[in-house]
Scaffold this active site. Structure first.
Site, PDB file in Angstrom:
ATOM      1  N   PHE A  21       9.061   3.111  34.395  1.00  0.00           N
ATOM      2  CA  PHE A  21       9.715   4.401  34.660  1.00  0.00           C
ATOM      3  C   PHE A  21       8.691   5.553  34.622  1.00  0.00           C
ATOM      4  O   PHE A  21       8.413   6.193  35.652  1.00  0.00           O
ATOM      5  CB  PHE A  21      10.840   4.581  33.630  1.00  0.00           C
ATOM      6  CG  PHE A  21      11.322   5.977  33.446  1.00  0.00           C
ATOM      7  CD1 PHE A  21      11.678   6.769  34.533  1.00  0.00           C
ATOM      8  CD2 PHE A  21      11.428   6.526  32.164  1.00  0.00           C
ATOM      9  CE1 PHE A  21      12.123   8.075  34.352  1.00  0.00           C
ATOM     10  CE2 PHE A  21      11.872   7.815  31.966  1.00  0.00           C
ATOM     11  CZ  PHE A  21      12.211   8.596  33.067  1.00  0.00           C
ATOM     12  N   ARG A 114     -16.237   0.460  26.134  1.00  0.00           N
ATOM     13  CA  ARG A 114     -17.298  -0.111  26.980  1.00  0.00           C
ATOM     14  C   ARG A 114     -17.664   0.814  28.132  1.00  0.00           C
ATOM     15  O   ARG A 114     -18.842   1.040  28.391  1.00  0.00           O
ATOM     16  CB  ARG A 114     -16.852  -1.479  27.523  1.00  0.00           C
ATOM     17  CG  ARG A 114     -17.924  -2.207  28.327  1.00  0.00           C
ATOM     18  CD  ARG A 114     -17.488  -3.614  28.723  1.00  0.00           C
ATOM     19  NE  ARG A 114     -16.369  -3.629  29.633  1.00  0.00           N
ATOM     20  CZ  ARG A 114     -16.452  -3.403  30.938  1.00  0.00           C
ATOM     21  NH1 ARG A 114     -17.612  -3.156  31.502  1.00  0.00           N
ATOM     22  NH2 ARG A 114     -15.368  -3.443  31.701  1.00  0.00           N
ATOM     23  N   TYR A 153       8.711  -2.259  17.332  1.00  0.00           N
ATOM     24  CA  TYR A 153       8.302  -1.139  18.196  1.00  0.00           C
ATOM     25  C   TYR A 153       7.735   0.000  17.349  1.00  0.00           C
ATOM     26  O   TYR A 153       6.624   0.472  17.589  1.00  0.00           O
ATOM     27  CB  TYR A 153       9.512  -0.683  18.994  1.00  0.00           C
ATOM     28  CG  TYR A 153       9.246   0.423  19.999  1.00  0.00           C
ATOM     29  CD1 TYR A 153       8.555   0.162  21.188  1.00  0.00           C
ATOM     30  CD2 TYR A 153       9.720   1.711  19.785  1.00  0.00           C
ATOM     31  CE1 TYR A 153       8.331   1.170  22.118  1.00  0.00           C
ATOM     32  CE2 TYR A 153       9.504   2.721  20.718  1.00  0.00           C
ATOM     33  CZ  TYR A 153       8.820   2.445  21.888  1.00  0.00           C
ATOM     34  OH  TYR A 153       8.602   3.447  22.806  1.00  0.00           O
TER      35      TYR A 153
HETATM   36  P1  NAD Z   1       9.241   1.006  30.959  1.00  0.00           P
HETATM   37  O1  NAD Z   1       9.743  -0.197  30.281  1.00  0.00           O
HETATM   38  O2  NAD Z   1       9.923   1.472  32.186  1.00  0.00           O
HETATM   39  O3  NAD Z   1       7.693   0.835  31.304  1.00  0.00           O
HETATM   40  C1  NAD Z   1       6.807   0.026  30.556  1.00  0.00           C
HETATM   41  C2  NAD Z   1       5.943  -0.732  31.554  1.00  0.00           C
HETATM   42  O4  NAD Z   1       5.010  -1.545  30.833  1.00  0.00           O
HETATM   43  C3  NAD Z   1       6.767  -1.674  32.426  1.00  0.00           C
HETATM   44  O5  NAD Z   1       6.376  -1.525  33.773  1.00  0.00           O
HETATM   45  C4  NAD Z   1       6.397  -3.070  31.904  1.00  0.00           C
HETATM   46  O6  NAD Z   1       6.515  -4.080  32.867  1.00  0.00           O
HETATM   47  C5  NAD Z   1       4.985  -2.829  31.428  1.00  0.00           C
HETATM   48  N1  NAD Z   1       4.543  -3.785  30.412  1.00  0.00           N
HETATM   49  C6  NAD Z   1       5.213  -4.172  29.288  1.00  0.00           C
HETATM   50  N2  NAD Z   1       4.478  -5.049  28.613  1.00  0.00           N
HETATM   51  C7  NAD Z   1       3.315  -5.209  29.284  1.00  0.00           C
HETATM   52  C8  NAD Z   1       2.147  -5.993  29.084  1.00  0.00           C
HETATM   53  N3  NAD Z   1       2.037  -6.813  28.031  1.00  0.00           N
HETATM   54  N4  NAD Z   1       1.142  -5.906  29.990  1.00  0.00           N
HETATM   55  C9  NAD Z   1       1.248  -5.111  31.072  1.00  0.00           C
HETATM   56  N5  NAD Z   1       2.331  -4.353  31.315  1.00  0.00           N
HETATM   57  C10 NAD Z   1       3.352  -4.402  30.442  1.00  0.00           C
HETATM   58  O7  NAD Z   1       9.188   2.168  29.861  1.00  0.00           O
HETATM   59  P2  NAD Z   1       8.858   3.708  30.009  1.00  0.00           P
HETATM   60  O8  NAD Z   1      10.057   4.449  29.590  1.00  0.00           O
HETATM   61  O9  NAD Z   1       8.247   3.993  31.322  1.00  0.00           O
HETATM   62  O10 NAD Z   1       7.778   3.866  28.847  1.00  0.00           O
HETATM   63  C11 NAD Z   1       6.389   3.912  29.127  1.00  0.00           C
HETATM   64  C12 NAD Z   1       5.637   4.125  27.826  1.00  0.00           C
HETATM   65  O11 NAD Z   1       6.043   5.359  27.223  1.00  0.00           O
HETATM   66  C13 NAD Z   1       5.876   3.038  26.785  1.00  0.00           C
HETATM   67  O12 NAD Z   1       4.665   2.766  26.116  1.00  0.00           O
HETATM   68  C14 NAD Z   1       6.859   3.667  25.831  1.00  0.00           C
HETATM   69  O13 NAD Z   1       6.744   3.144  24.533  1.00  0.00           O
HETATM   70  C15 NAD Z   1       6.467   5.131  25.909  1.00  0.00           C
HETATM   71  N6  NAD Z   1       7.601   6.013  25.551  1.00  0.00           N
HETATM   72  C16 NAD Z   1       8.653   6.162  26.419  1.00  0.00           C
HETATM   73  C17 NAD Z   1       9.716   6.975  26.070  1.00  0.00           C
HETATM   74  C18 NAD Z   1      10.906   7.187  26.987  1.00  0.00           C
HETATM   75  O14 NAD Z   1      11.832   7.908  26.600  1.00  0.00           O
HETATM   76  N7  NAD Z   1      10.925   6.646  28.177  1.00  0.00           N
HETATM   77  C19 NAD Z   1       9.718   7.627  24.827  1.00  0.00           C
HETATM   78  C20 NAD Z   1       8.636   7.424  23.979  1.00  0.00           C
HETATM   79  C21 NAD Z   1       7.573   6.631  24.360  1.00  0.00           C
END
Ligand code: NAD
Ligand code: UDP
Length: 335
Positions: A21, A114, A153
């Site tokens: 997202f 790196r 998490y």
């Molecule tokens: P999302 O689940 O849509 O995106 C996460 C992406 O990471 C996905 O495309 C998934 O396929 C990929 N992914 C997961 N594990 C992986 C791995 N081992 N290797 C490679 N890719 C991997 O979530 P988001 O809402 O877009 O969140 C993105 C980041 O922002 C995350 O780290 C999340 O913790 C952080 N975050 C989001 C929010 C929110 O409200 N959306 C709030 C706080 C923090």
């Protein structure tokens, strides 16, 4: 201000989790602003659909890879977003969630060390757990259950922050750690169980809108465009250290490393969000109440004074406007 690595100079930028997202919006914005973008994702929660419109662009590359395995690339900047973010997704395989945050973070920081890349960590308001301080400031250490269902998490993201700061102190890696609060908008997954996507999907289908608990718990919601603007401003933020670019030996001095709260200080109860979404969709859905999930935080609202002062940034999208754009996105998906 020295701008040797300023945002205006085109760079090769790695976005892990780029098909998710937030990641897909970030890739789009970086490409629009003239950068080369490598999107790395294992498609656990992200989809090709999110980046379909970018595939084929000459400055865009996609790599299917899992960050728990080492990554070898040459890049200038890294945004580390890879991690399942919604409670149902990160609790699906909690051990894997911890691996992403520990092994994955080590791999990304090793890469940054790196190639001497600046590296951004998408941390989260969850590091505050169920906060006893309100609103949350960056110097608050949080109230986190270390053994609950959300711990994989919350504690995973906390240890990732620790690793970022240890790599900064020990290896002079140039870090930026942002604590992102609830963000919403187009390209949220319809089945990710998060409150905005759940309520919109339920309301559009005319199904009951499921409030967990009595709905008095609060969150503060940031529209995706405001979040992307803040993320880029933070990554680009540098201070004049008096060091000429050629002599640049201490990237740690290049700017404020964080942690920095990024969110919207307008707090809303979950019951209010449910009513607003039902109104905006013109739905006939009824509201029902279900059991509150374990360790569900009662209140969450950021103090964003630091981001306002450091980045000259404030979220500008009104909740109604952002929700309407999100509703329209989901309507198109259904049509
Ligand atoms: P999302 O689940 O849509 O995106 C996460 C992406 O990471 C996905 O495309 C998934 O396929 C990929 N992914 C997961 N594990 C992986 C791995 N081992 N290797 C490679 N890719 C991997 O979530 P988001 O809402 O877009 O969140 C993105 C980041 O922002 C995350 O780290 C999340 O913790 C952080 N975050 C989001 C929010 C929110 O409200 N959306 C709030 C706080 C923090
Ligand atoms: N929530 C809800 N109904 C839903 C989905 C979520 O009442 O269908 C509640 C959830 O219990 C929490 C809030 O909405 O109190 C935000 O949940 P979300 O999973 O979106 O984010 P987080 O809890 O991680 O902030």
């Amino acid at each position: 201000m020295y701008t040797y690595c300023s945002y205006n100079i085109p760079k090769r930028i790695l976005v892990t989790g780029g098909a998710g997202f937030i990641g897909s919006h970030l890739c789009e914005r970086l490409l629009d602003d003239g950068h080369d973008v490598i999107c790395l994702d294992n498609f656990f929660t992200g989809t090709k659909k999110n980046i379909q419109h970018l595939l084929g662009l000459p400055r865009f590359e996609m790599i299917r890879h899992d960050i728990t395995q080492p990554v070898l690339l040459e890049v200038d900047w890294i945004f580390n977003l890879a991690c399942p973010a919604s409670p149902i997704h990160y609790q699906y395989n909690p051990v894997k969630t911890i691996k992403v945050n520990v092994l994955g973070t080590l791999n990304i920081l090793g890469l940054a060390k790196r190639v001497r890349a600046r590296v951004f960590q998408a941390s989260t308001s969850e590091v505050y757990g169920d906060p006893e301080l309100h609103p949350q400031t960056e110097d608050y250490w949080g109230n986190v259950n270390p053994i609950g269902k959300r711990s994989c998490y919350d504690e995973g993201k906390r240890v990732a922050e620790t690793l970022f700061f240890d790599y900064m102190r020990q290896n002079k890696v140039d870090i930026k750690v942002a604590r992102i609060f609830n963000t919403y908008g187009p390209r949220m997954q319809p089945d990710d169980g998060r409150v905005v996507s759940n309520f919109i999907v339920q309301a559009l289908a005319g199904n009951p809108v499921t409030i967990y608990g009595d709905g008095s718990q609060t969150r503060s919601f940031t529209y995706i465009d405001d979040m992307i603007e803040a993320v880029i401003r933070f990554m680009d933020h540098e201070v004049n250290t008096g060091v000429k670019p050629d002599d640049y030996t201490s990237p740690v001095l290049s700017g404020f490393p964080g942690p920095l709260n990024l969110g919207n200080p307008d707090e809303t109860s979950i019951a209010d969000i449910a009513r607003t979404i039902i109104d905006l969709t013109g739905s006939s859905s009824v509201i029902i109440h279900e059991k509150l999930p374990e360790d569900d935080p009662r209140q969450r609202c950021p103090d964003i004074s630091l981001a306002e002062n450091t980045l000259n940034w404030h979220p500008v999208t009104k909740l109604d406007t952002g929700l309407m754009k999100t509703v329209q996105y989901f309507q198109k998906g259904i049509a």
